[in-house]
Design an enzyme around this catalytic site. Structure first.
Site, PDB file in Angstrom:
ATOM      1  N   PRO A 121      51.825 -19.556 -30.354  1.00  0.00           N
ATOM      2  CA  PRO A 121      52.484 -18.920 -30.814  1.00  0.00           C
ATOM      3  C   PRO A 121      54.012 -19.401 -29.966  1.00  0.00           C
ATOM      4  O   PRO A 121      53.948 -18.933 -28.948  1.00  0.00           O
ATOM      5  CB  PRO A 121      52.310 -17.297 -29.771  1.00  0.00           C
ATOM      6  N   GLU A 122      55.187 -19.657 -31.263  1.00  0.00           N
ATOM      7  CA  GLU A 122      56.041 -20.070 -30.578  1.00  0.00           C
ATOM      8  C   GLU A 122      57.253 -19.093 -31.615  1.00  0.00           C
ATOM      9  O   GLU A 122      56.820 -17.724 -32.084  1.00  0.00           O
ATOM     10  CB  GLU A 122      56.711 -21.242 -31.182  1.00  0.00           C
ATOM     11  N   ARG A 142      52.279 -26.317 -20.490  1.00  0.00           N
ATOM     12  CA  ARG A 142      53.257 -26.913 -20.874  1.00  0.00           C
ATOM     13  C   ARG A 142      52.033 -28.899 -21.218  1.00  0.00           C
ATOM     14  O   ARG A 142      52.921 -29.276 -20.346  1.00  0.00           O
ATOM     15  CB  ARG A 142      53.969 -26.412 -19.667  1.00  0.00           C
ATOM     16  N   LYS A 200      61.032 -15.828 -27.847  1.00  0.00           N
ATOM     17  CA  LYS A 200      59.221 -15.168 -27.937  1.00  0.00           C
ATOM     18  C   LYS A 200      59.099 -13.955 -27.100  1.00  0.00           C
ATOM     19  O   LYS A 200      57.455 -13.355 -27.124  1.00  0.00           O
ATOM     20  CB  LYS A 200      58.512 -16.442 -27.078  1.00  0.00           C
TER      21      LYS A 200
END
Ligand SMILES: [Zn+2]
Length: 275
Positions: A2-3, A265, A51
């Protein structure tokens, strides 16, 4: 992953289902807010900031959520029976619609006046009306030794980029995720491209950067470790990048954060096309 574009899309759908209607049910399935009851209150607005998703309710209350890695929302008609799932964290429903939040990484209830405590640290919002490219560049450039792949993910620099767009933007610009920010001459074009990609994807489900919507062809490098680069055929590489904890989601409660796991990440890149 999700961005910002996904959160923007959810915000728009939730706004359509909830805003301007009275809540007939609220069900917080997180221990800290289990007793909160917003039944009978009007939802005034649903906003995305980076976000973060902010559902504003009459009486100065904001429900703040963050998807983190696995969160999602589903909207059903109010007449459908509510699914039984231990993954549900939040249900907000009115006479017409039920919005169901699954595996939300953060669920918070705070006063609307205090929203800044969870979003105040954010840099310019890539999809915000107040997007400020110069300010985003200024913030990135303030730490010239930092790797660009890490800096783009830091929501204090600019808000909305996650691993997918980070990887894709840097591929498209031919920049290695490990190149120090100070060695990039045109940061403006990097963030402008990030904004263009998020904007192009914000009105639909699915994140496409290649222009091809077919499954398996939607990205240049993201999710393609070991597969041949679409430009030069060299195998795409994948690695964890950054120290974690720099995403600064600002979530303070709810189900708690996941910290900086490797998957949080991850970066993908082509060692031949990017340097
Ligand atoms: Zn390549």
């Amino acid at each position: 992953m999700p961005e910002g574009d996904v959160v923007w899309w959810y915000a728009r759908r939730l706004r359509g289902a909830l805003a301007g209607r009275i809540l007939a049910r609220s069900d917080f399935r997180v221990p800290r807010f289990a007793t909160v009851d917003l039944t009978g209150r009007l939802v005034t607005h649903v906003a995305a900031r980076g976000k973060h998703l902010l559902i504003r309710v009459d009486g100065g209350v904001t429900v703040h959520t963050h998807l983190r890695m696995d969160g999602s929302w589903r909207i059903r008609t109010a007449t459908e029976p509510l699914p039984t799932s231990h993954r549900i964290r939040l249900v907000l429903a009115n006479d017409s619609w039920a919005a169901i939040g699954y595996q939300l990484g953060v669920v918070d209830v705070l006063s609307t006046a205090e929203e800044k405590s969870v979003t105040g640290h954010l840099g310019p919002d890539l999809l915000g009306d107040d997007w400020d490219q110069d300010e985003a560049v200024r913030r990135l450039a303030a730490a010239p030794a930092r790797a660009i792949g890490e800096a783009l993910l830091d929501q204090r620099n600019l808000a909305g980029v996650g691993n997918l767009y980070k990887s894709e933007v840097l591929f498209l610009r031919g920049i290695s995720p490990w190149r120090p920010v100070g060695e990039i001459s045109d940061l403006g074009s990097v963030v402008a491209l990030a904004r263009r990609l998020l904007d192009a994807n914000k009105d639909r489900i699915g994140q496409v950067t290649t222009g091809v919507r077919r499954r398996g062809e939607q990205t240049w490098v993201y999710g393609r470790a070991g597969q041949p680069c679409r430009r030069c055929q060299a195998p795409v590489r994948r690695a964890a990048q950054g120290t974690g904890g720099t995403g600064g989601t600002g979530g303070t409660g709810g189900t708690g954060g996941t910290g900086g796991t490797e998957a949080d990440r991850v970066t993908f890149w082509c060692p031949r096309c990017q340097n």
